[in-house]
Design an enzyme around this catalytic site. Structure first.
Site, PDB file in Angstrom:
ATOM      1  N   HIS A  85       0.840  -1.149   0.020  1.00  0.00           N
ATOM      2  CA  HIS A  85      -0.061   0.140  -0.039  1.00  0.00           C
ATOM      3  C   HIS A  85       0.838   1.171   0.001  1.00  0.00           C
ATOM      4  CE1 HIS A  85       0.262   1.300   4.389  1.00  0.00           C
ATOM      5  NE2 HIS A  85       0.309  -0.119   4.598  1.00  0.00           N
ATOM      6  N   ASP A  87      -0.575   4.366   0.476  1.00  0.00           N
ATOM      7  CA  ASP A  87      -0.906   5.580   1.505  1.00  0.00           C
ATOM      8  C   ASP A  87      -0.094   5.501   2.756  1.00  0.00           C
ATOM      9  OD1 ASP A  87      -2.712   3.016   1.743  1.00  0.00           O
ATOM     10  OD2 ASP A  87      -3.721   4.271   3.301  1.00  0.00           O
ATOM     11  N   GLU A 152      -5.146   1.638   2.731  1.00  0.00           N
ATOM     12  CA  GLU A 152      -5.106   0.501   3.871  1.00  0.00           C
ATOM     13  C   GLU A 152      -5.298   1.258   5.092  1.00  0.00           C
ATOM     14  OE1 GLU A 152      -3.048  -2.378   6.343  1.00  0.00           O
ATOM     15  OE2 GLU A 152      -2.747  -0.277   6.126  1.00  0.00           O
ATOM     16  N   GLU A 153      -4.662   2.328   5.191  1.00  0.00           N
ATOM     17  CA  GLU A 153      -4.819   2.934   6.794  1.00  0.00           C
ATOM     18  C   GLU A 153      -6.133   3.468   7.173  1.00  0.00           C
ATOM     19  OE1 GLU A 153      -2.555   2.143   8.401  1.00  0.00           O
ATOM     20  OE2 GLU A 153      -0.417   2.560   7.038  1.00  0.00           O
TER      21      GLU A 153
HETATM   22 ZN    ZN Z   1       0.836  -1.042   6.534  1.00  0.00          ZN
END
Ligand code: ZN
Length: 446
Positions: A85, A87, A152-153
């Site tokens: 990811h 982000d 993802e976060e």
């Molecule tokens: Zn991560």
């Protein structure tokens, strides 16, 4: 064992990582628009990583809606995914940072910057490990696809979109946790229990569902009686103005039994004073149990351990009672069965069950080719015989079948994920590159 990764690859990987750290790819809903659902900076990171991938000979693709991107090399039916990811979490207005979080600095063999551990650093370690194989002339028996998510976060909307529109992997890894590997991640179920309101008491406590609440305030006509009840129970509290604030211990919801839930403690005291069915659910039935045992009976399996049940928020108003709960389900437990048990039980307390969010579990058997190969490679290359992990946490590995979390943090890596002065020792990055190169060679070379 062949040494695929050279100093040139180290240097290239670090250069690429520096470029990525310079993009402050933090979710910005206020900057959301067509082609950049999570903000322009997040898409900029996808563009940047694709430029890097194209430069080393990958075929690249960017989702026209801007949710995800991928880069592919090799030919064949099978698809090996490397789930990354781009982000990052915010850098909290740079508070606590000794350097600019989005201006990478290398000092004494350590790279500093937001994303160096999570997940730009590990992504580049895996990418340049594959580049090292390509430079060596290795041919692949399948396609290797780096999939770059960008949410993802937060809510994983990127992978949701990917799975709607794109091809699923036959196997894969997520370099977004630790070595040796995580082959089981519990199912993650969040829900609300809804009941009638009451004029007797007002409560407004708790917050994020994935946190065990460490405070729970009550203010109203029963303060003195509640204090007495708390004293009798031996629970600690503080007075803030006219409110009695029950004290607990906050931990991540996946470790709920290790924390102390201030809300259920408050409910235990309150239900000594006031008789109200939805409150009695927490105060008389759940009490201090965080494994769901008091609600649905003992729930566990050999593969992944116990159920956890964290009661994270409680509001009681004249209109409604609302209890927020976060559950981590053992991998063999069927969500529907558990939900039915909960719904039946809470009905006795005038509550109804409402699902809020669900992430399916991850489970790849330890005798699978994937786990056996990854684990053997890691062990041969490090001598570390640590057993693979079962986790209540969540990585992108669970977004596809037959994927596991694999690296890139080592047992002795100080954890700087989501923290100020995020950093990664370059020697550890290089060690991870060797492990990725050899693992992918064993799994994907002709
Ligand atoms: Zn991560």
């Amino acid at each position: 064992m062949k040494q695929f990764v050279t100093q040139k690859h180290h240097e290239e990987a670090v250069e690429a990582l520096k470029k990525l750290i310079r993009v402050p790819s933090v979710l910005d809903e206020s900057d959301s628009g067509k082609g950049h659902p999570f903000g322009k900076n997040v898409v900029k990171a996808l563009d940047q990583v694709l430029e890097i991938c194209a430069g080393i000979g990958f075929r690249t693709f960017k989702d026209p809606e801007g949710y995800y991107a991928y880069a592919e090399v090799g030919e064949g039916e099978d698809l090996f995914a490397i789930l990354c990811h781009m982000d990052v979490v915010p850098a909290a207005d740079q508070k606590g940072w000794n350097t600019d979080p989005f201006d990478p600095v290398i000092k004494d063999g350590v790279i500093y910057g937001r994303g160096s551990q999570d997940d730009k650093g590990p992504s580049m370690a895996a990418l340049y490990a594959v580049k090292a194989l390509m430079d060596d002339g290795v041919e692949f028996n399948q396609r290797i696809r780096f999939i770059f998510g960008s949410d993802e976060e937060n809510l994983w909307r990127c992978m949701e979109k990917y799975n709607e529109k794109e091809e699923s992997a036959t196997a894969g890894i997520a370099p977004d946790h630790g070595f040796p590997l995580t082959f089981a991640e519990k199912g993650l179920l969040q829900a609300y229990l809804i009941g009638p309101g009451t004029d007797k008491i007002t409560v407004n406590a708790g917050g994020a569902l994935n946190v065990v609440p460490d405070t729970a305030p009550y203010e109203g006509e029963y303060v003195e009686a509640v204090k007495e009840a708390l004293d009798k129970l031996g629970f600690s509290y503080e007075m803030e103005g006219n409110a009695v604030v029950v004290q607990g211990k906050s931990v991540h919801a996946k470790d709920a039994p290790e924390g102390t839930n201030a809300i259920t403690r408050l409910a235990m005291a309150l239900s000594e004073v006031v008789d109200f069915a939805p409150l009695n659910f927490l105060g008389k039935l759940v009490q201090e149990n965080a494994t769901g045992e008091n609600v649905v009976g003992k729930t566990q399996d050999e593969q992944s351990g116990e159920l956890t049940m964290n009661f994270a928020s409680l509001t009681i108003s004249p209109e409604e009672t609302k209890i927020g709960v976060d559950m981590r389900l053992p991998v063999t437990v069927k969500k529907e069965d558990l939900e039915e048990k909960i719904a039946t039980k809470v009905k006795e307390y005038d509550l109804t069950y409402q699902e809020f969010d669900w992430l399916d579990s991850l489970y790849v058997p330890q005798d699978s080719t994937l786990v056996k190969t990854l684990l053997a490679t890691y062990r041969e290359m490090t001598g570390d015989m640590t057993e693979p992990e079962i986790s209540g946490g969540a990585t992108f590995a669970r977004t596809m079948k037959n994927c596991v979390a694999y690296g890139a943090m080592f047992e002795d890596t100080p954890d700087f994920m989501h923290q100020a002065n995020e950093q990664w020792e370059l020697d550890q990055m290089y060690k991870a590159m060797d492990i990725y190169a050899e693992s992918i060679y064993r799994l994907c070379a002709k």
